[in-house]
Write a protein that holds these residues in place. Structure first.
Motif, PDB file in Angstrom:
ATOM      1  N   PRO A 222       0.798  -1.229   0.000  1.00  0.00           N
ATOM      2  CA  PRO A 222       0.000   0.000   0.000  1.00  0.00           C
ATOM      3  C   PRO A 222       0.830   1.279   0.000  1.00  0.00           C
ATOM      4  O   PRO A 222       0.268   2.369  -0.101  1.00  0.00           O
ATOM      5  N   LEU A 223       2.134   1.173   0.117  1.00  0.00           N
ATOM      6  CA  LEU A 223       2.981   2.362   0.146  1.00  0.00           C
ATOM      7  C   LEU A 223       3.231   2.868  -1.268  1.00  0.00           C
ATOM      8  O   LEU A 223       3.303   2.094  -2.224  1.00  0.00           O
ATOM      9  N   SER A 224       3.407   4.153  -1.385  1.00  0.00           N
ATOM     10  CA  SER A 224       3.728   4.748  -2.686  1.00  0.00           C
ATOM     11  C   SER A 224       4.838   5.765  -2.501  1.00  0.00           C
ATOM     12  O   SER A 224       5.008   6.341  -1.416  1.00  0.00           O
ATOM     13  N   ALA A 225       5.606   5.978  -3.559  1.00  0.00           N
ATOM     14  CA  ALA A 225       6.744   6.898  -3.512  1.00  0.00           C
ATOM     15  C   ALA A 225       6.275   8.277  -3.074  1.00  0.00           C
ATOM     16  O   ALA A 225       5.158   8.699  -3.405  1.00  0.00           O
ATOM     17  N   PRO A 226       7.101   8.970  -2.277  1.00  0.00           N
ATOM     18  CA  PRO A 226       8.494   8.647  -1.945  1.00  0.00           C
ATOM     19  C   PRO A 226       8.659   7.722  -0.752  1.00  0.00           C
ATOM     20  O   PRO A 226       9.790   7.501  -0.292  1.00  0.00           O
ATOM     21  N   ASP A 227       7.579   7.153  -0.223  1.00  0.00           N
ATOM     22  CA  ASP A 227       7.677   6.237   0.908  1.00  0.00           C
ATOM     23  C   ASP A 227       8.101   4.862   0.408  1.00  0.00           C
ATOM     24  O   ASP A 227       7.854   4.492  -0.748  1.00  0.00           O
ATOM     25  N   TRP A 228       8.720   4.089   1.275  1.00  0.00           N
ATOM     26  CA  TRP A 228       9.074   2.714   0.921  1.00  0.00           C
ATOM     27  C   TRP A 228       9.200   1.910   2.210  1.00  0.00           C
ATOM     28  O   TRP A 228       9.443   2.465   3.291  1.00  0.00           O
ATOM     29  N   LEU A 274       5.669   0.378  10.822  1.00  0.00           N
ATOM     30  CA  LEU A 274       6.416   0.774   9.628  1.00  0.00           C
ATOM     31  C   LEU A 274       7.392   1.927   9.838  1.00  0.00           C
ATOM     32  O   LEU A 274       8.152   2.258   8.928  1.00  0.00           O
ATOM     33  N   ALA A 275       7.379   2.533  10.997  1.00  0.00           N
ATOM     34  CA  ALA A 275       8.261   3.671  11.268  1.00  0.00           C
ATOM     35  C   ALA A 275       8.387   3.815  12.780  1.00  0.00           C
ATOM     36  O   ALA A 275       7.562   3.261  13.535  1.00  0.00           O
ATOM     37  N   PRO A 276       9.386   4.532  13.256  1.00  0.00           N
ATOM     38  CA  PRO A 276       9.502   4.729  14.706  1.00  0.00           C
ATOM     39  C   PRO A 276       8.241   5.377  15.262  1.00  0.00           C
ATOM     40  O   PRO A 276       7.819   6.440  14.783  1.00  0.00           O
ATOM     41  N   PRO A 277       7.587   4.779  16.241  1.00  0.00           N
ATOM     42  CA  PRO A 277       6.395   5.384  16.829  1.00  0.00           C
ATOM     43  C   PRO A 277       6.722   6.728  17.482  1.00  0.00           C
ATOM     44  O   PRO A 277       7.836   6.954  17.953  1.00  0.00           O
ATOM     45  N   VAL A 278       5.747   7.599  17.501  1.00  0.00           N
ATOM     46  CA  VAL A 278       5.887   8.898  18.158  1.00  0.00           C
ATOM     47  C   VAL A 278       5.265   8.772  19.548  1.00  0.00           C
ATOM     48  O   VAL A 278       4.057   8.572  19.687  1.00  0.00           O
ATOM     49  N   LEU A 288       1.155   1.793  10.901  1.00  0.00           N
ATOM     50  CA  LEU A 288       1.097   0.342  10.812  1.00  0.00           C
ATOM     51  C   LEU A 288       0.722  -0.114   9.413  1.00  0.00           C
ATOM     52  O   LEU A 288      -0.087   0.527   8.740  1.00  0.00           O
ATOM     53  N   CYS A 289       1.300  -1.242   9.005  1.00  0.00           N
ATOM     54  CA  CYS A 289       0.804  -1.957   7.830  1.00  0.00           C
ATOM     55  C   CYS A 289      -0.139  -3.027   8.351  1.00  0.00           C
ATOM     56  O   CYS A 289       0.252  -3.865   9.174  1.00  0.00           O
ATOM     57  N   THR A 290      -1.384  -2.997   7.894  1.00  0.00           N
ATOM     58  CA  THR A 290      -2.391  -3.943   8.351  1.00  0.00           C
ATOM     59  C   THR A 290      -2.965  -4.698   7.155  1.00  0.00           C
ATOM     60  O   THR A 290      -2.662  -4.382   5.993  1.00  0.00           O
ATOM     61  N   ALA A 291      -3.833  -5.635   7.442  1.00  0.00           N
ATOM     62  CA  ALA A 291      -4.486  -6.387   6.366  1.00  0.00           C
ATOM     63  C   ALA A 291      -5.346  -5.484   5.498  1.00  0.00           C
ATOM     64  O   ALA A 291      -5.648  -5.808   4.350  1.00  0.00           O
ATOM     65  N   ASN A 292      -5.709  -4.327   6.032  1.00  0.00           N
ATOM     66  CA  ASN A 292      -6.544  -3.381   5.289  1.00  0.00           C
ATOM     67  C   ASN A 292      -5.756  -2.213   4.710  1.00  0.00           C
ATOM     68  O   ASN A 292      -6.345  -1.258   4.211  1.00  0.00           O
ATOM     69  N   ARG A 314       8.362  -0.911  18.736  1.00  0.00           N
ATOM     70  CA  ARG A 314       9.566  -0.482  18.030  1.00  0.00           C
ATOM     71  C   ARG A 314       9.367  -0.645  16.518  1.00  0.00           C
ATOM     72  O   ARG A 314       8.602  -1.517  16.083  1.00  0.00           O
ATOM     73  N   TRP A 315      10.062   0.148  15.767  1.00  0.00           N
ATOM     74  CA  TRP A 315      10.038   0.057  14.316  1.00  0.00           C
ATOM     75  C   TRP A 315      10.353  -1.370  13.885  1.00  0.00           C
ATOM     76  O   TRP A 315      11.362  -1.939  14.269  1.00  0.00           O
TER      77      TRP A 315
END
Length: 321
Positions: A222-228, A274-278, A288-292, A314-315
């Protein structure tokens, strides 16, 4: 993810090989090898045992940490996985084999494939006193992949980038054909490394594979540039590592992308951080990457138990219920 470091006997073997060698020469060779890889070169620059040792001192800790973290993420989802055989493709000095041996005590048969003679010799020497790796089989011709026996676990770490783009589809097919149960592919955590992982992932899903980690689904990323999609693993540096790299910090962060593919669909999948939590005083916010798809989850401090748990995220973590 924990902070894995090289096993003590492997660290000792590497540092013992360094005795009597000029550190300046090792450092110069390591710098040249690193530059060659950054410029798109390959392992042909590693021509001597000194070269192989320089490469191992600089890269083994980071590669070991990334492979261990990837296998650990998979192991959390399938704790009963007990492979007997490993096929380590593009094995180099045997880093992924060491990581797998430490992760799975069930492994007894190790086959290492690499076209570089100096790295293969070093792999054999480093594994000589290991109770299981001492019996490893090494083959120099990467085309030996077609002749290798299928293995329960196949690993290709930091290899796909060295395969020419026109050959990658065929190479992925060959890897999958040798995978009896599980395939792990690890690449640098760059947009280009991620793109190679995603390409192979899509191809093999179409061929019947299932994603076990890091994705909680078999669908399109589900990610799109510039994210990876990539992760970071902090690891301690060896004393020799610090000296050769001229580093000041006693640790480094290895960024990597990976995918674990299995023959059977996993019984369990977890959302992935997917990234360091704030972490704030009012709430914890995590991507988060989830099933949805991608979701941003916020856990309020007023929910004390959930907030305390979220503070430990953690990330790269997979989140259990």
């Amino acid at each position: 993810m924990s902070a894995p470091e090289l096993p003590a006997d492997l660290r000792s073997s590497l540092e013992a090989k360094l005795q009597g060698l000029a550190r300046d020469e090792i450092a110069a060779r390591a710098a040249l090898i690193s530059k060659t890889y950054r410029d798109g070169g390959n392992s042909r620059v590693i021509a001597t045992q000194t070269d192989a040792l320089a490469y191992a001192l600089v890269r083994m800790p980071a590669t070991y940490a990334a492979v261990t973290a990837s296998l650990g993420a998979f192991g959390e989802l399938k704790p009963d996985f007990a492979p007997d055989s490993l096929l380590d493709v593009g094995a180099g000095p045997g880093t992924a084999s060491w990581a797998a041996a430490e992760t799975f005590s069930s492994l007894e048969r190790f086959t290492l494939l690499d076209i570089n003679a100096a790295l293969q010799t070093l792999a054999l020497e480093l594994g000589r006193n290991h109770p299981r790796l001492a019996a490893m089989t090494c083959r120099r011709d990467i085309h030996a992949l077609d002749e290798a026996e299928p293995a329960d676990l196949v690993i290709a770490s930091y290899l796909i980038g060295e395969v020419g783009k026109p050959e990658r589809r065929t190479f992925a097919e060959r890897l999958w054909a040798k995978t009896r149960d599980t395939l792990l592919v690890v690449e640098p955590g760059t947009p280009a490394g991620y793109a190679r992982v995603i390409e192979l992932r899509a191809q093999l899903i179409a061929d019947g594979a299932h994603v076990a980690a890091p994705c909680p689904h078999d669908g399109q990323c589900p990610l799109s540039a510039p994210d990876w999609c990539h992760f970071a693993q902090r690891l301690p540096r060896l004393r020799a590592h610090i000296q050769i790299k001229g580093a000041e910090l006693p640790f480094e962060d290895e960024k990597f992308s990976y995918v674990v593919l299995t023959r059977e669909p996993p019984l369990k999948r977890s959302p992935r951080v997917l990234a360091p939590p704030v972490v704030g005083k009012v709430e914890v916010s995590a991507k988060l990457c989830t099933a949805n798809g991608v979701e941003v989850t916020k856990v309020a401090r007023r929910d004390k138990a959930a907030y305390a748990k979220a503070r430990r995220w953690r990330w790269g973590d997979g989140l259990s219920d």
